[in-house]
Scaffold this motif. Structure first.
Motif, PDB file in Angstrom:
ATOM      1  N   ASP A  21      39.606  44.993  27.998  1.00 29.73           N
ATOM      2  CA  ASP A  21      40.814  44.443  28.604  1.00 29.73           C
ATOM      3  C   ASP A  21      40.497  43.752  29.937  1.00 29.73           C
ATOM      4  O   ASP A  21      39.361  43.789  30.426  1.00 29.73           O
ATOM      5  CB  ASP A  21      41.894  45.513  28.753  1.00 29.73           C
ATOM      6  N   GLU A  22      41.508  43.125  30.495  1.00 31.70           N
ATOM      7  CA  GLU A  22      41.357  42.363  31.730  1.00 31.70           C
ATOM      8  C   GLU A  22      40.865  43.243  32.884  1.00 31.70           C
ATOM      9  O   GLU A  22      40.035  42.821  33.689  1.00 31.70           O
ATOM     10  CB  GLU A  22      42.697  41.718  32.079  1.00 31.70           C
ATOM     11  N   ALA A  23      41.359  44.480  32.968  1.00 32.89           N
ATOM     12  CA  ALA A  23      40.951  45.376  34.056  1.00 32.89           C
ATOM     13  C   ALA A  23      39.455  45.686  33.988  1.00 32.89           C
ATOM     14  O   ALA A  23      38.767  45.704  35.014  1.00 32.89           O
ATOM     15  CB  ALA A  23      41.769  46.668  34.011  1.00 32.89           C
ATOM     16  N   MET A  24      38.936  45.911  32.784  1.00 35.12           N
ATOM     17  CA  MET A  24      37.503  46.191  32.635  1.00 35.12           C
ATOM     18  C   MET A  24      36.679  44.942  32.954  1.00 35.12           C
ATOM     19  O   MET A  24      35.610  45.036  33.564  1.00 35.12           O
ATOM     20  CB  MET A  24      37.195  46.682  31.222  1.00 35.12           C
ATOM     21  N   PHE A  25      37.178  43.779  32.559  1.00 34.97           N
ATOM     22  CA  PHE A  25      36.497  42.518  32.871  1.00 34.97           C
ATOM     23  C   PHE A  25      36.474  42.328  34.391  1.00 34.97           C
ATOM     24  O   PHE A  25      35.455  41.953  34.964  1.00 34.97           O
ATOM     25  CB  PHE A  25      37.200  41.355  32.161  1.00 34.97           C
ATOM     26  N   GLN A  26      37.594  42.625  35.052  1.00 40.60           N
ATOM     27  CA  GLN A  26      37.644  42.481  36.512  1.00 40.60           C
ATOM     28  C   GLN A  26      36.636  43.418  37.180  1.00 40.60           C
ATOM     29  O   GLN A  26      35.927  43.007  38.099  1.00 40.60           O
ATOM     30  CB  GLN A  26      39.046  42.761  37.055  1.00 40.60           C
ATOM     31  N   THR A  27      36.559  44.645  36.716  1.00 35.98           N
ATOM     32  CA  THR A  27      35.616  45.607  37.295  1.00 35.98           C
ATOM     33  C   THR A  27      34.187  45.097  37.176  1.00 35.98           C
ATOM     34  O   THR A  27      33.405  45.156  38.127  1.00 35.98           O
ATOM     35  CB  THR A  27      35.762  46.979  36.594  1.00 35.98           C
ATOM     36  N   ASP A  28      33.830  44.566  35.995  1.00 31.44           N
ATOM     37  CA  ASP A  28      32.478  44.057  35.768  1.00 31.44           C
ATOM     38  C   ASP A  28      32.202  42.828  36.627  1.00 31.44           C
ATOM     39  O   ASP A  28      31.170  42.749  37.300  1.00 31.44           O
ATOM     40  CB  ASP A  28      32.271  43.745  34.287  1.00 31.44           C
ATOM     41  N   LEU A  29      33.118  41.862  36.618  1.00 28.77           N
ATOM     42  CA  LEU A  29      32.926  40.635  37.392  1.00 28.77           C
ATOM     43  C   LEU A  29      32.884  40.948  38.885  1.00 28.77           C
ATOM     44  O   LEU A  29      32.055  40.407  39.616  1.00 28.77           O
ATOM     45  CB  LEU A  29      34.036  39.625  37.078  1.00 28.77           C
ATOM     46  N   GLN A  30      33.750  41.825  39.323  1.00 30.50           N
ATOM     47  CA  GLN A  30      33.803  42.199  40.735  1.00 30.50           C
ATOM     48  C   GLN A  30      32.465  42.806  41.177  1.00 30.50           C
ATOM     49  O   GLN A  30      31.918  42.423  42.217  1.00 30.50           O
ATOM     50  CB  GLN A  30      34.938  43.196  40.944  1.00 30.50           C
ATOM     51  N   ALA A  31      31.925  43.736  40.413  1.00 28.11           N
ATOM     52  CA  ALA A  31      30.635  44.355  40.745  1.00 28.11           C
ATOM     53  C   ALA A  31      29.525  43.320  40.743  1.00 28.11           C
ATOM     54  O   ALA A  31      28.654  43.310  41.626  1.00 28.11           O
ATOM     55  CB  ALA A  31      30.321  45.483  39.761  1.00 28.11           C
ATOM     56  N   PHE A  32      29.548  42.418  39.763  1.00 25.82           N
ATOM     57  CA  PHE A  32      28.522  41.380  39.657  1.00 25.82           C
ATOM     58  C   PHE A  32      28.572  40.446  40.873  1.00 25.82           C
ATOM     59  O   PHE A  32      27.544  40.137  41.468  1.00 25.82           O
ATOM     60  CB  PHE A  32      28.725  40.593  38.354  1.00 25.82           C
ATOM     61  N   LEU A  33      29.780  40.016  41.263  1.00 28.23           N
ATOM     62  CA  LEU A  33      29.919  39.105  42.401  1.00 28.23           C
ATOM     63  C   LEU A  33      29.575  39.801  43.721  1.00 28.23           C
ATOM     64  O   LEU A  33      28.954  39.203  44.593  1.00 28.23           O
ATOM     65  CB  LEU A  33      31.327  38.514  42.455  1.00 28.23           C
ATOM     66  N   ARG A  34      29.988  41.053  43.870  1.00 31.89           N
ATOM     67  CA  ARG A  34      29.667  41.792  45.112  1.00 31.89           C
ATOM     68  C   ARG A  34      28.162  41.955  45.291  1.00 31.89           C
ATOM     69  O   ARG A  34      27.675  42.029  46.419  1.00 31.89           O
ATOM     70  CB  ARG A  34      30.327  43.156  45.119  1.00 31.89           C
ATOM     71  N   SER A  35      27.415  42.034  44.197  1.00 26.52           N
ATOM     72  CA  SER A  35      25.960  42.198  44.296  1.00 26.52           C
ATOM     73  C   SER A  35      25.258  40.900  44.684  1.00 26.52           C
ATOM     74  O   SER A  35      24.067  40.911  44.991  1.00 26.52           O
ATOM     75  CB  SER A  35      25.394  42.731  42.978  1.00 26.52           C
ATOM     76  N   ASN A  36      25.987  39.791  44.709  1.00 25.04           N
ATOM     77  CA  ASN A  36      25.417  38.501  45.105  1.00 25.04           C
ATOM     78  C   ASN A  36      25.500  38.387  46.620  1.00 25.04           C
ATOM     79  O   ASN A  36      26.585  38.469  47.201  1.00 25.04           O
ATOM     80  CB  ASN A  36      26.182  37.368  44.418  1.00 25.04           C
ATOM     81  N   SER A  37      24.366  38.160  47.275  1.00 23.75           N
ATOM     82  CA  SER A  37      24.326  38.157  48.742  1.00 23.75           C
ATOM     83  C   SER A  37      25.177  37.045  49.364  1.00 23.75           C
ATOM     84  O   SER A  37      25.655  37.186  50.491  1.00 23.75           O
ATOM     85  CB  SER A  37      22.880  38.039  49.241  1.00 23.75           C
ATOM     86  N   ALA A  38      25.412  35.957  48.646  1.00 20.61           N
ATOM     87  CA  ALA A  38      26.230  34.861  49.185  1.00 20.61           C
ATOM     88  C   ALA A  38      27.723  35.195  49.144  1.00 20.61           C
ATOM     89  O   ALA A  38      28.529  34.540  49.807  1.00 20.61           O
ATOM     90  CB  ALA A  38      25.967  33.569  48.416  1.00 20.61           C
ATOM     91  N   ILE A  39      28.094  36.213  48.385  1.00 26.35           N
ATOM     92  CA  ILE A  39      29.508  36.568  48.223  1.00 26.35           C
ATOM     93  C   ILE A  39      29.785  37.948  48.828  1.00 26.35           C
ATOM     94  O   ILE A  39      30.599  38.086  49.732  1.00 26.35           O
ATOM     95  CB  ILE A  39      29.915  36.515  46.739  1.00 26.35           C
ATOM     96  N   GLY A  40      29.122  38.964  48.304  1.00 27.19           N
ATOM     97  CA  GLY A  40      29.188  40.312  48.849  1.00 27.19           C
ATOM     98  C   GLY A  40      30.557  40.787  49.271  1.00 27.19           C
ATOM     99  O   GLY A  40      31.514  40.774  48.501  1.00 27.19           O
ATOM    100  N   SER A  41      30.650  41.193  50.527  1.00 29.98           N
ATOM    101  CA  SER A  41      31.874  41.808  51.045  1.00 29.98           C
ATOM    102  C   SER A  41      33.007  40.810  51.256  1.00 29.98           C
ATOM    103  O   SER A  41      34.138  41.210  51.530  1.00 29.98           O
ATOM    104  CB  SER A  41      31.578  42.529  52.359  1.00 29.98           C
ATOM    105  N   GLU A  42      32.726  39.509  51.140  1.00 31.19           N
ATOM    106  CA  GLU A  42      33.800  38.518  51.287  1.00 31.19           C
ATOM    107  C   GLU A  42      34.689  38.427  50.049  1.00 31.19           C
ATOM    108  O   GLU A  42      35.716  37.768  50.073  1.00 31.19           O
ATOM    109  CB  GLU A  42      33.227  37.139  51.616  1.00 31.19           C
ATOM    110  N   LEU A  43      34.283  39.080  48.973  1.00 34.29           N
ATOM    111  CA  LEU A  43      35.109  39.129  47.767  1.00 34.29           C
ATOM    112  C   LEU A  43      36.212  40.150  48.006  1.00 34.29           C
ATOM    113  O   LEU A  43      35.942  41.294  48.373  1.00 34.29           O
ATOM    114  CB  LEU A  43      34.270  39.533  46.554  1.00 34.29           C
ATOM    115  N   ALA A  44      37.450  39.717  47.818  1.00 33.94           N
ATOM    116  CA  ALA A  44      38.591  40.604  48.072  1.00 33.94           C
ATOM    117  C   ALA A  44      39.352  40.864  46.787  1.00 33.94           C
ATOM    118  O   ALA A  44      39.502  39.976  45.949  1.00 33.94           O
ATOM    119  CB  ALA A  44      39.519  39.970  49.104  1.00 33.94           C
ATOM    120  N   VAL A  45      39.822  42.092  46.645  1.00 32.45           N
ATOM    121  CA  VAL A  45      40.736  42.436  45.558  1.00 32.45           C
ATOM    122  C   VAL A  45      42.120  42.138  46.100  1.00 32.45           C
ATOM    123  O   VAL A  45      42.498  42.612  47.165  1.00 32.45           O
ATOM    124  CB  VAL A  45      40.600  43.911  45.152  1.00 32.45           C
ATOM    125  N   GLN A  46      42.854  41.314  45.389  1.00 30.70           N
ATOM    126  CA  GLN A  46      44.113  40.786  45.905  1.00 30.70           C
ATOM    127  C   GLN A  46      45.322  41.599  45.510  1.00 30.70           C
ATOM    128  O   GLN A  46      45.276  42.405  44.600  1.00 30.70           O
ATOM    129  CB  GLN A  46      44.304  39.351  45.403  1.00 30.70           C
TER     130      GLN A  46
END
Length: 179
Positions: free
Chosen positions: A44-69
Motif C-alpha cells: 500500500d501507499e503507506a509502505m511505499f512511503q516508508t521505503d521511499l522515505q528511508a531511501f531518500l533519507r540515506s542520501n547525503s544530498a537529501i538526508g534530514s531535509e526530507l520532511a513528512v508533511q
C-alpha cells in the motif's frame, strides 16, 4: 528532463535544482525496482512511503531535509524536500503506463500551489502482478503540465514498476522450461 524544466519560465532555477537533487536517488530507486524486483508483491501507499522515505533519507544530498508533511491545500501531502511536495500513490490491481499517471497529477499540482510552487514530484508505484516484461525505466520519467486557473504547474512523474514477472515464468506463473 532538466532542459525541459529550465525552458519553463515560471519555474525558478532553485526549484529546478531541488527537483533534480530529488530525481537522482528517485531514478536510482526506479532502476532498482526493475533490476532487483524491489517491489515483488503489492504494497500500500503507506509502505511505499516508508521505503521511499528511508531511501531518500540515506542520501547525503537529501538526508534530514526530507520532511513528512501534514495538511496543505485541503489534503495530506506525503513528503516534502525544500518545499517541493512529493505525492505518492500505489496501484496494486491494474498495470499502469506513464500516461495513466496523469489522473494523479492534479492532486500533486494543487499541493505545489498550496506551497507557492510551480513544480511537484509524483511517485507512483505500480506493484500489480505482471505477465509482460517491464518498459524501459527512463520511459517512466515524465513531466505532466497541469493547468490550474490561469497558471501552469509542472508535475514530474516517476512511475515505479513492481510485481514483475520473472523471466523464467510463463503467463500462468509456472516455470516455462525455456533457456
Amino acid at each position: 528532463l532538466r532542459e525541459k524544466l529550465r525552458l519553463e519560465p515560471l519555474i525558478s532555477e532553485t526549484d529546478v535544482r531541488d527537483v533534480l537533487t530529488l530525481l537522482t536517488p528517485v531514478a536510482n530507486l526506479m532502476g532498482q525496482a526493475v533490476q532487483d524486483n524491489r517491489y515483488p508483491k503489492p504494497i500500500d501507499e503507506a509502505m511505499f512511503q516508508t521505503d521511499l522515505q528511508a531511501f531518500l533519507r540515506s542520501n547525503s544530498a537529501i538526508g534530514s531535509e526530507l520532511a513528512v508533511q501534514g495538511e496543505i491545500a485541503g489534503g495530506k501531502v506525503d513528503l516534502s524536500f525544500r518545499e517541493i511536495k512529493i505525492e505518492l500513490k500505489s496501484e496494486r490491481v491494474k498495470r499502469l503506463l506513464p500516461d495513466d499517471c496523469k489522473k494523479f497529477a492534479e492532486q500533486a499540482a494543487s499541493y505545489a500551489v498550496g506551497a507557492g510552487r510551480r513544480i511537484a514530484l509524483l511517485c507512483v508505484l505500480d506493484c500489480s502482478p505482471k505477465t509482460v516484461a517491464p518498459f524501459p525505466v527512463a520511459d517512466g520519467l515524465t513531466i505532466i503540465p497541469v493547468e490550474l486557473g490561469t497558471s501552469s504547474v509542472y508535475v514530474v512523474c516517476c512511475l515505479f514498476q513492481g510485481g514483475l514477472a520473472r523471466p523464467s515464468e510463463g503467463e500462468d506463473g509456472h516455470h516455462s522450461g525455456h533457456a
